[in-house]
Design an enzyme around this catalytic site. Structure first.
Site, PDB file in Angstrom:
ATOM      1  CG  HIS A  26      -0.595   0.325   2.483  1.00 19.13           C
ATOM      2  ND1 HIS A  26      -0.303  -0.627   3.439  1.00 19.13           N
ATOM      3  CD2 HIS A  26      -0.392   1.508   3.092  1.00 19.13           C
ATOM      4  CE1 HIS A  26       0.063  -0.029   4.560  1.00 19.13           C
ATOM      5  NE2 HIS A  26       0.019   1.260   4.378  1.00 19.13           N
TER       6      HIS A  26
ATOM      7  CG  ASP B  85       0.318  -4.046   2.809  1.00 14.89           C
ATOM      8  OD1 ASP B  85       0.852  -3.577   1.792  1.00 14.89           O
ATOM      9  OD2 ASP B  85      -0.469  -3.400   3.528  1.00 14.89           O
TER      10      ASP B  85
ATOM     11  CB  SER C  72       2.822   1.781   6.338  1.00 14.31           C
ATOM     12  OG  SER C  72       1.560   1.459   6.811  1.00 14.31           O
TER      13      SER C  72
HETATM   14  N1  ARG Z   1      -4.869   0.438   7.728  1.00 13.35           N
HETATM   15  C1  ARG Z   1      -3.589   0.461   7.080  1.00 13.35           C
HETATM   16  C2  ARG Z   1      -2.934   1.804   7.266  1.00 13.35           C
HETATM   17  O1  ARG Z   1      -3.441   2.819   7.593  1.00 13.35           O
HETATM   18  C3  ARG Z   1      -3.616   0.015   5.640  1.00 13.35           C
HETATM   19  C4  ARG Z   1      -4.288   0.937   4.713  1.00 13.35           C
HETATM   20  C5  ARG Z   1      -4.407   0.369   3.320  1.00 13.35           C
HETATM   21  N2  ARG Z   1      -5.679   0.764   2.751  1.00 13.35           N
HETATM   22  C6  ARG Z   1      -6.808   0.011   2.764  1.00 13.35           C
HETATM   23  N3  ARG Z   1      -7.970   0.584   2.601  1.00 13.35           N
HETATM   24  N4  ARG Z   1      -6.768  -1.278   2.919  1.00 13.35           N
HETATM   25  O2  ARG Z   1      -3.052   2.844   6.990  1.00 13.35           O
HETATM   26  N1  GLU Z   2      -1.296   1.366   7.494  1.00 12.18           N
HETATM   27  C1  GLU Z   2      -0.670   2.398   8.298  1.00 12.18           C
HETATM   28  C2  GLU Z   2       0.283   3.237   7.471  1.00 12.18           C
HETATM   29  O1  GLU Z   2       0.034   3.453   6.313  1.00 12.18           O
HETATM   30  C3  GLU Z   2       0.000   1.780   9.456  1.00 12.18           C
HETATM   31  C4  GLU Z   2      -1.023   1.325  10.382  1.00 12.18           C
HETATM   32  C5  GLU Z   2      -1.078   2.173  11.604  1.00 12.18           C
HETATM   33  O2  GLU Z   2      -1.670   3.269  11.557  1.00 12.18           O
HETATM   34  O3  GLU Z   2      -0.513   1.708  12.579  1.00 12.18           O
HETATM   35  O4  GLU Z   2       1.251   3.782   7.962  1.00 12.18           O
END
Ligand code: ARG
Ligand code: GLU
Length: 719
Positions: free
Chosen positions: A85, A221, A651
């Site tokens: 991502h 991922d 991330s």
């Molecule tokens: N929750 C993870 C992070 O903030 C992954 C985001 C990827 N996007 C999604 N909609 N799956 O940001």
């Molecule tokens: N998916 C998140 C990012 O893009 C990391 C997840 C979190 O917020 O811990 O950095």
């Protein structure tokens, strides 16, 4: 008697050891007590192995990837690992309908096939220095905050000028602990970054939004890039003559995987946390702000989803917009529930009672007596504006494209009024290319329905003083539908028509067209409310709150000298550590810490847009062609969780074992624990990582890119 003494001792032990968990530390500050705590949890490294300016250290393998992610070097030839991502946008830009790398994946067979990701940069941190004294010279506690800020700005400027750097380096100086400390970062930015390998979206984003922020997870991922450098190994603009970068350090990759309670450490660039707010502010976020934002996003998502389910072309068009809005919608739900589930507000209140008790007892702390009452009353006054400013943003900008466009046009008019044709043209030349792209992803019917749903919610939820006249007269569903129709009956809903009006030498005529447009005027009403009734008060209160938070931060450190206080995240390089651990999300449910490939197959739904799988993957699975990437279950581990304190920006951060080998790749947190941005609770806060063995398995068996594995240093630290 004995039993109860033991119980008390145990309680004390548990509460102190729990207190010691959580935290994101600047790597140059871990020597001493943090290092000791890391050793207590099993780390075998010395602080100098993690961060040093005298010798190569692990920090030399960690980079900030683009603006907001982390990546790490995993081979002597500059091979770079980050999340799928995080590479998403770059991979999307390299994709075409005929050659869809996002959908099908891509594995370069040679250096020549590695694809330049234009515009992508990675940033190394060469060294970090505590410059608090230099920056705060001439500043005193009782100074007016505007005056002290101007002294600080001047000090920052002169220190930057006085610091010798190479011409490929940059300097950044940032406040920490609400401005009680300042650190300087000397950084090097590499600009020729190439895509090396990525699996199809179905694997890299397996489970998509349904699984997002959730455990158990089965998402590979990750994506792989490479840093290229000039012949001298220094940063250079893209050139086909550039060579793979030779790093000062790269991470060996462990084949031995993880067991529950193993030490883990995460090294990366966490974006933002707010761990030192008073209970009243946390209560406000969890019980006022989050619910308001959740409601708005839910209303928008419902409309989008209805259309996306009906039509595949619409689904494709809205997939990424939907994912973006859904990501924090879901995060805030988890955050709000988590705060309440662990009684964070009450625990913060107890902490504040203790703070007040000590402050009342000691004369030298009398200057701290009024901090909390004052903060509470400021946050109390702030609530209305905080909710309003966020609701306006969420309603008329974040989830509604046409209203955002209309607010840009209002700004365009303002530029004309203030700076004449030059101001107008300068903004217009930036605006049009952006809008051109934006309208391609816009379905105006969906957008209108979103608008209709959101203004209904806005009128119902907002305090009447922030509701524009044109909305306050509406009451029935028909009223709102009619209003939405008339707002969207505008030439500006069509990009070509918009361009014909805006892109002209007769600017007065263009402004006249805007002035007679209903949508333009409605957006103007909203901007006016925001600019005149909300922003000034918001800014005034935030300035006061920040200077008091600075005082509260310092007071906490004085009052509780034995606690360790880490600085809130601010997109600078940090180390966090913990242990592999499962958790109890609710009564009678226990989540194990490691997921496996058979779980991918359990979730598989042929043809589904979130849970489909490529046939080659199924073939490999059914042949059980797992190489030496299995664990004791006989399956390949896919993801695991641990107690590392992470946030957005982490991330792509590496997960390291006790010896500094790569064991995983951070990409998310568990839903119940997303409140760790405000309050870290070791019982339910977990970060989620892809297991290094799953990454190797996909590279070798699915990507057939053994050449990449041959570059790496694979190790067996547990043998
Ligand atoms: N929750 C993870 C992070 O903030 C992954 C985001 C990827 N996007 C999604 N909609 N799956 O940001
Ligand atoms: N998916 C998140 C990012 O893009 C990391 C997840 C979190 O917020 O811990 O950095």
């Amino acid at each position: 008697m004995y039993k109860s003494i033991i119980k008390v001792l145990l309680l004390i032990f548990i509460s102190t050891s729990i207190y010691a968990q959580g935290g994101m530390w600047l790597p140059n500050t871990i020597k001493g007590s943090i290092e000791k705590d890391m050793h207590r949890l099993g780390m075998k490294l010395k602080a100098e192995d993690i961060y040093s300016t005298d010798q190569n250290s692990i920090k030399d393998a960690i980079v900030q990837f683009g603006g907001g992610c982390t990546a790490e070097i995993i081979s002597p030839k500059g091979l770079l690992l980050t999340n799928h991502h995080c590479g998403y946008g770059n991979i999307q830009r390299l994709s075409t309908v005929e050659n869809n790398l996002l959908k099908n994946g891509y594995w370069a067979k040679s250096f020549e096939e590695e694809l330049p990701a234009k515009g992508l940069t990675v940033t190394f941190v060469d060294r970090i220095e505590d410059v608090s004294n230099a920056i705060m010279k001439g500043v005193s506690d009782n100074m007016d905050s505007k005056i002290s800020q101007s002294i600080i700005d001047k000090n920052i400027d002169s220190l930057k000028k006085a610091t010798a750097i190479e011409d490929y380096q940059v300097i950044e100086i940032k406040p920490f602990y609400y401005g009680n400390k300042y650190y300087m970062f000397i950084k090097t930015i590499y600009k020729d970054i190439r895509l090396v390998g990525v699996s199809p979206e179905s694997l890299g984003k397996f489970g998509a939004d349904t699984d997002n922020w959730m455990w158990p997870r089965h998402n590979g991922d990750f994506s792989i890039f490479r840093i290229y450098a000039g012949k001298d190994n220094l940063p250079a603009e893209y050139s086909k003559d550039n060579i793979p970068y030779t790093p000062k350090h790269y991470l060996p990759v462990s084949l031995d995987g993880v067991d529950e309670n193993d030490f883990t450490m995460i090294f990366g660039f966490p974006g933002r946390t707010q761990e030192y707010l008073p209970a009243s502010a946390v209560d406000q976020i969890a019980n006022k702000l989050d619910p308001a934002r959740i409601k708005i996003r839910k209303a928008a998502l419902d409309v989008m989803e209805k259309h996306m389910r009906k039509d595949e072309a619409t689904r494709l068009k809205y997939a990424s917009k939907f994912a973006g809005i859904a990501n924090y919608w879901k995060k805030w739900i988890g955050e709000s529930q988590g705060i309440n589930q662990v009684n964070a507000v009450k625990k913060k209140q107890e902490y504040e009672q203790e703070f007040k008790r000590i402050v009342a007892e000691r004369k030298d702390f009398s200057k701290y007596r009024d901090i909390l009452p004052k903060l509470d009353s400021l946050y109390n006054a702030y609530e209305k504006y905080n909710v309003a400013i966020n609701s306006i943003y969420e309603t008329f900008s974040r989830s509604n494209d046409f209203m955002r466009v209309m607010s840009y046009l209002n700004r365009l008019k303002k530029y004309y009024n203030n700076n004449g044709a030059a101001g107008y043209n300068k903004f217009k030349d930036r605006l049009l290319p952006y809008l051109n792209g934006m309208y391609k992803g816009l379905d105006i019917t969906i957008d209108r329905e979103v608008f209709e749903a959101l203004i209904k919610n806005y009128k119902k939820s907002m305090s009447p003083e922030f509701v524009p006249k044109s909305l306050s007269n509406l009451s029935s569903d028909e009223d709102f539908a009619y209003f939405a129709k008339s707002i969207y009956n505008s030439p500006f809903t069509d990009y070509d028509k918009l361009k014909r009006i805006v892109d002209t030498t007769d600017i007065d005529w263009a402004i006249a067209q805007m002035d007679k447009d209903l949508a333009f005027n409605f957006a103007g009403e909203i901007s006016k409310i925001s600019d005149e009734l909300v922003s000034p008060k918001t800014n005034e209160l935030e300035t006061k709150i920040n200077s008091l938070q600075k005082k509260y931060m310092k007071a906490q450190m004085d009052v509780f000298p034995n606690n360790s206080f880490f600085p809130d995240a601010n997109s600078t390089l940090r180390v966090t550590y913990g242990q592999v651990k499962g958790y109890h999300p609710r009564d009678a449910v226990y989540y194990e810490p490691v997921s496996h490939v058979n779980g991918i197959i359990e979730k598989y739904v042929p043809g589904d847009y979130e849970f489909d799988l490529p046939q080659e993957f199924l073939d490999i699975y059914h042949k059980r062609d797992f190489g030496n990437y299995t664990d004791k279950t006989g399956e390949v581990p896919v993801c695991f969780i641990a107690t590392n304190h992470t946030t957005g920006g982490n991330s792509g951060s590496p997960t390291l074992d006790a010896n500094g080998n790569l064991i995983g790749l951070n990409f998310d947190r568990v839903w119940e624990g997303t409140m760790s941005d405000l309050y870290y609770d070791p019982s339910i806060c977990r970060n989620i990582m892809v297991d290094a063995r799953y990454i190797l398995f996909i590279i070798e068996k699915y990507g057939k890119a053994k050449r990449l594995i041959d570059e790496m240093k694979l190790v067996h630290p547990k043998r």
